[in-house]
Write a protein that holds these residues in place. Sequence first.
Motif, PDB file in Angstrom:
ATOM      1  N   VAL A 142      15.684   2.906   6.342  1.00 59.13           N
ATOM      2  CA  VAL A 142      15.193   2.004   5.426  1.00 59.13           C
ATOM      3  C   VAL A 142      14.704   2.656   4.224  1.00 59.13           C
ATOM      4  CG1 VAL A 142      13.524   0.190   4.549  1.00 59.13           C
ATOM      5  CG2 VAL A 142      14.731   0.066   6.869  1.00 59.13           C
ATOM      6  N   GLU A 143      13.876   3.740   4.538  1.00 55.35           N
ATOM      7  CA  GLU A 143      13.545   4.603   3.302  1.00 55.35           C
ATOM      8  C   GLU A 143      14.722   5.309   2.740  1.00 55.35           C
ATOM      9  OE1 GLU A 143      10.295   5.377   2.022  1.00 55.35           O
ATOM     10  OE2 GLU A 143       9.834   3.461   3.149  1.00 55.35           O
ATOM     11  N   GLY A 150      17.048   3.559  -5.388  1.00 50.95           N
ATOM     12  CA  GLY A 150      16.185   3.516  -6.140  1.00 50.95           C
ATOM     13  C   GLY A 150      15.052   2.413  -6.192  1.00 50.95           C
ATOM     14  N   VAL A 151      15.005   1.841  -4.987  1.00 52.19           N
ATOM     15  CA  VAL A 151      13.835   0.659  -4.697  1.00 52.19           C
ATOM     16  C   VAL A 151      12.434   1.372  -4.833  1.00 52.19           C
ATOM     17  CG1 VAL A 151      13.079  -1.138  -3.275  1.00 52.19           C
ATOM     18  CG2 VAL A 151      15.859  -0.554  -3.320  1.00 52.19           C
ATOM     19  N   PRO A 152      11.717   0.744  -5.732  1.00 51.91           N
ATOM     20  CA  PRO A 152      10.293   1.221  -5.831  1.00 51.91           C
ATOM     21  C   PRO A 152       9.485   1.193  -4.348  1.00 51.91           C
ATOM     22  CG  PRO A 152      10.814  -0.346  -7.602  1.00 51.91           C
ATOM     23  CD  PRO A 152      11.910  -0.416  -6.596  1.00 51.91           C
ATOM     24  N   ALA A 153       8.704   2.032  -4.318  1.00 47.90           N
ATOM     25  CA  ALA A 153       7.900   2.504  -3.027  1.00 47.90           C
ATOM     26  C   ALA A 153       7.224   0.739  -2.627  1.00 47.90           C
ATOM     27  CB  ALA A 153       7.010   3.426  -3.005  1.00 47.90           C
ATOM     28  N   LEU A 158       9.922  -5.056   2.078  1.00 44.38           N
ATOM     29  CA  LEU A 158      10.897  -6.276   1.934  1.00 44.38           C
ATOM     30  C   LEU A 158      12.110  -5.923   2.462  1.00 44.38           C
ATOM     31  CD1 LEU A 158      10.101  -7.219  -1.677  1.00 44.38           C
ATOM     32  CD2 LEU A 158       9.099  -8.269   0.353  1.00 44.38           C
ATOM     33  N   LEU A 159      12.874  -4.855   2.604  1.00 39.06           N
ATOM     34  CA  LEU A 159      14.279  -4.749   2.803  1.00 39.06           C
ATOM     35  C   LEU A 159      14.674  -4.996   4.383  1.00 39.06           C
ATOM     36  CD1 LEU A 159      14.932  -1.450   0.790  1.00 39.06           C
ATOM     37  CD2 LEU A 159      15.363  -3.973   0.045  1.00 39.06           C
TER      38      LEU A 159
END
Length: 396
Positions: A142-143, A150-153, A158-159
Amino acid sequence: MLPFDPSDTAFIADPYPRFAQLRAEGEVHWHPGLGLAVAVSHSACSALLRHRALGRIWQDACPVDDFAAFNLLHRNSLLENEPPKHTRLRRLVATAFARGHTERLRPWVNTLADQLVDTLAARIAVDEQADLLKTVAEPLPVEVIAELLGVPAQDRHLLLPWSHTIVKMYEYGLAPDKRLAAEAASTEFVAYLRELVEQRRAHPGEDLVSDLVSVADADGARLTSDELVATAVLLLMAGHEATVNVVGNGVLALMRHRDQWDRLVAEPELLPSAAEELIRYDSPLQLFERTATAEVEIAGYRLRPGEKIAALLGSAARDPEVFTNPDQLDLGRSPNPHLGFGAGIHYCLGAPLARVEVTAILDALRRRLPELALAGEPERRSEFVIRGLHTLPVTA
């Protein structure tokens, strides 16, 4: 009689003896419960994955008005399209991927794997056991996908729930409430990614979404907003679900084959072949469908246009015609022509990144926890198509 019952808990626990029986009876079988033919030999599965008269022909979830977001994600996915649309999508996405993202992330993935395994070790030190799945196998991919996109921390939590909920739609006989939950998750994910795409249009970064926004064909054609969103969701669901289950299934296999775990601890040069063998030995994706677009024959089985056939990847991976001692876990196995990443034009674009993730976790575990062992019986997921675990309790 059904070739197999995908809801039978004994079959889910270990489908491989039944697969061996099916291979002995023939290479392709009609499954009335699934409403399609299933190929069980490596040869038949490889042929159907590569045959150009067998395609990924998307059929909307129905009623269509109730599944607008879920259908949008799949109508625009390179996995669910054939040429010429697939050719254009894959060329653009591959061009964006080719801008060095896997190598950019490699050292970061290695560091993250070490950190997560250190957390696992700390929890074992306190509680005498910990869940490897929840502590290492689930958070790492996921990370990685979030970092890739580029998903904000602050949004990364949510993912995973979105992914878990959406992929249940790929199982057979899903309950209506879970179908509606998948649509709700799809709607939320689409809305989130539309906003992320617009942010990258205005403020590009080094992430893959920025590259997907900017990449263009020779004639200037770009990915549409729907295609961008569908590509990002595909990367999360395919990348995350596969890696989690390769690690979960694979570490469980290693714990049950102690000689192979000890071999890996002593021989780090086996890491690349170990990753391939774990993908083969207990496939995270058991079934992959194709639809005939013309009359075609696979291993003597004839299909007419519109008829479906599926590759049973777990069965192909245990075919003794291709793999010596196929039920034996052998981390040094070579060659290892498993079909875990698919074949033909739909071969997984994310395969190099998945290999980086799996080898990083295996390496961190063998270095930091060489005495790793099962601390109890793991809980297996009840689904057949996506094969994996809910828990993997370990100690050291």
